[in-house]
Design an enzyme around this catalytic site. Structure first.
Site, short mmCIF file in Angstrom:
data_model
loop_
_atom_site.label_atom_id
_atom_site.label_comp_id
_atom_site.label_asym_id
_atom_site.label_seq_id
_atom_site.Cartn_x
_atom_site.Cartn_y
_atom_site.Cartn_z
N ASP A 1 0.85 -1.20 0.00
CA ASP A 1 0.00 0.00 0.00
C ASP A 1 0.89 1.25 0.00
O ASP A 1 1.85 1.35 0.79
CB ASP A 1 -0.89 -0.02 1.25
CG ASP A 1 -1.94 1.07 1.23
OD1 ASP A 1 -3.11 0.77 0.96
OD2 ASP A 1 -1.58 2.25 1.50
N ASN B 1 -2.53 12.79 -4.59
CA ASN B 1 -3.72 13.21 -5.34
C ASN B 1 -4.09 14.65 -5.03
O ASN B 1 -4.37 15.44 -5.95
CB ASN B 1 -4.91 12.31 -4.96
CG ASN B 1 -5.01 11.08 -5.82
OD1 ASN B 1 -4.49 11.05 -6.93
ND2 ASN B 1 -5.64 10.04 -5.31
N HIS C 1 -5.26 14.05 -9.65
CA HIS C 1 -5.62 12.63 -9.82
C HIS C 1 -4.83 11.97 -10.95
O HIS C 1 -4.43 10.81 -10.86
CB HIS C 1 -7.13 12.55 -10.10
CG HIS C 1 -7.73 11.24 -9.71
ND1 HIS C 1 -8.14 10.96 -8.42
CD2 HIS C 1 -7.99 10.14 -10.44
CE1 HIS C 1 -8.62 9.74 -8.39
NE2 HIS C 1 -8.55 9.22 -9.61
N ASP D 1 -2.56 8.68 -10.87
CA ASP D 1 -2.68 7.49 -11.75
C ASP D 1 -1.31 7.08 -12.29
O ASP D 1 -0.95 5.90 -12.33
CB ASP D 1 -3.61 7.79 -12.93
CG ASP D 1 -5.07 7.67 -12.53
OD1 ASP D 1 -5.33 7.33 -11.36
OD2 ASP D 1 -5.95 7.90 -13.39
N GLU E 1 -5.00 2.13 -3.97
CA GLU E 1 -3.53 2.19 -4.08
C GLU E 1 -2.91 0.97 -3.42
O GLU E 1 -1.78 0.98 -2.96
CB GLU E 1 -3.02 3.53 -3.52
CG GLU E 1 -2.80 3.66 -2.03
CD GLU E 1 -4.04 3.58 -1.13
OE1 GLU E 1 -5.10 3.12 -1.59
OE2 GLU E 1 -3.92 3.95 0.04
N1 LIG Z 1 -5.14 8.73 -8.66
C1 LIG Z 1 -5.82 7.72 -8.14
N2 LIG Z 1 -6.10 7.73 -6.85
C2 LIG Z 1 -6.75 6.68 -6.33
C3 LIG Z 1 -7.15 5.59 -7.10
N3 LIG Z 1 -7.78 4.70 -6.30
C4 LIG Z 1 -7.78 5.24 -5.05
N4 LIG Z 1 -7.16 6.43 -5.07
C5 LIG Z 1 -6.96 7.34 -3.95
O1 LIG Z 1 -6.04 6.78 -3.02
C6 LIG Z 1 -6.24 7.47 -1.81
C7 LIG Z 1 -6.13 6.47 -0.66
O2 LIG Z 1 -6.16 7.27 0.50
P1 LIG Z 1 -6.14 6.65 1.95
O3 LIG Z 1 -6.97 5.37 1.94
O4 LIG Z 1 -6.50 7.67 2.91
O5 LIG Z 1 -4.66 6.20 2.14
P2 LIG Z 1 -3.33 7.04 2.12
O6 LIG Z 1 -3.57 8.43 1.80
O7 LIG Z 1 -2.42 6.30 1.12
O8 LIG Z 1 -2.79 6.84 3.52
P3 LIG Z 1 -2.15 5.59 4.18
O9 LIG Z 1 -2.57 4.37 3.33
O10 LIG Z 1 -2.71 5.51 5.52
O11 LIG Z 1 -0.70 5.79 4.14
C8 LIG Z 1 -7.60 8.15 -1.87
O12 LIG Z 1 -7.41 9.54 -1.97
C9 LIG Z 1 -8.20 7.60 -3.16
O13 LIG Z 1 -9.00 8.57 -3.82
C10 LIG Z 1 -6.85 5.64 -8.49
O14 LIG Z 1 -7.14 4.75 -9.27
N5 LIG Z 1 -6.18 6.72 -8.96
#
Ligand SMILES: Nc1nc2c(ncn2[C@@H]2O[C@H](COP(=O)(O)OP(=O)(O)OP(=O)(O)O)[C@@H](O)[C@H]2O)c(=O)[nH]1
Length: 324
Positions: A198, A206, A211, A215, A241
């Site tokens: 992760d 983002n 965004h 990606d 992610e």
């Molecule tokens: N650009 C992009 N962002 C994504 C995608 N799928 C998920 N996300 C973003 O990934 C982010 C995940 O955020 P969190 O679950 O808070 O995790 P984090 O910010 O990585 O924090 P920790 O995992 O705790 O370190 C969110 O802002 C989602 O919108 C994608 O396909 N593309």
């Protein structure tokens, strides 16, 4: 009346021929051969109709057979009348022959358009050739259609199995691979481990870079993970992610080492957007007491632990952690 019909006392025909042997031979021989032929032809017709039940000319064929048979009977009566004078009987037979001949002739003419419309052998050959070429065309069209369906199916399979953003296996495909590894483990006791990877603070990327950049980062991260595993290993996007890596024939210790190599490679990665990222990794190894879902849950627990411990680290599942 019957007396008249069966009165054979009239002058026999032989008298007209003056009982000359040459005339008798000609009349006798000619009539005998005709009677034989006229007896055989109707049988031939009936036999033909019996064998070719598909032909719809039974009526006219029967009439024709009857007409021939009556002609034969006329000749037979003529033969008998050389020595006896049964001209009444011969007359009746001739009259009946005449009637059946006329009926046959009328029916034949009425049937003429149908008979003429029956295709000739040449026409059938030509039609057959046309149908053959049509069949070849259809076969070719079918082949090209099958090829298109095959390509389309492959394309759809590829789309279903590949994650569009990262280019690695989709969640569906990686979970399918996991089920197969689990079945192999159950059958052949082949150990395997999984990594749940992760990105740390991905939300910030983002939020700060957009965004689209997010990606691209996910894509580059996926490529980095894929280039750090062996050929039989599988990398898939588990969601957001998060990435799931399956490591067949890999015990926990080796999986942990590999996970740390990946973590370092991600840390050292130069992204096109000049951002640096780190990732946290949870490691879990299959054991007899858990299912494939349970294994994912253990990797998630280990990942959670890695996040809580400050991120950018690898944690292997240990029995002290509660199962999810
Ligand atoms: N650009 C992009 N962002 C994504 C995608 N799928 C998920 N996300 C973003 O990934 C982010 C995940 O955020 P969190 O679950 O808070 O995790 P984090 O910010 O990585 O924090 P920790 O995992 O705790 O370190 C969110 O802002 C989602 O919108 C994608 O396909 N593309």
């Amino acid at each position: 009346m019957l007396d008249r019909i069966f009165d054979g006392s009239l002058m026999p025909h032989g008298h007209c021929l003056l009982w000359r042997w040459d005339l008798l031979f000609l009349h006798l021989g000619g009539d005998l051969l005709t009677v034989m032929a006229y007896s055989l032809i109707p049988f031939g017709i009936f036999y033909f109709l019996h064998k070719r039940k598909d032909l719809n000319f039974n009526g006219i064929a029967m009439l024709f057979g009857g007409f021939i048979a009556f002609c034969g009977a006329s000749h037979l009566a003529g033969l008998i009348n050389i020595w006896h004078g049964y001209y009444f009987i011969e007359g009746v037979i001739k009259f009946a022959t005449g009637v059946i001949s006329i009926v046959t002739a009328v029916c034949l003419w009425r049937l003429m358009p149908t008979l003429i419309s029956i295709p000739s052998i040449d026409m059938l050959k030509q039609r057959n050739a046309e149908l053959e070429s049509l069949r070849t065309e259809l076969e070719e069209a079918n082949k090209s259609l099958e090829e298109k369906v095959k390509q389309r199916t492959q394309e759809l399979e590829r789309q279903a199995n590949t994650d569009t953003v990262t280019g690695v296996a989709s969640r569906f495909a990686i979970m399918d691979r996991l089920s197969r590894c689990y079945l192999e483990y159950q059958r052949y006791h082949r150990p395997f481990s999984i990594l749940m990877i992760d990105v740390d603070h991905f939300k910030d990327i983002n939020d700060n870079h957009g965004h689209q950049t997010g990606d691209t980062v996910l894509h580059e991260l996926a490529m980095c993970i894929a280039s750090n595993v062996r050929q039989p290993d599988s990398v898939g996007r588990y969601g957001g992610e998060e990435f799931l890596v399956i490591l067949p024939e890999t015990p926990g210790e080796q999986a942990h080492e590999l996970a740390d190599r990946i973590r370092l490679a991600v840390e050292a990665m130069t992204l096109t957007s000049n951002i640096t990222i780190t990732c946290s990794i949870g490691v879990a190894t299959i054991s007899a007491s858990i299912s494939d879902d349970g294994l994912v849950s253990r990797a998630d627990k280990a990942l959670y632990k890695a996040k809580n411990a400050g991120r950018n680290q690898v944690v292997s599942y240990a029995s002290g952690m509660a199962d999810g």
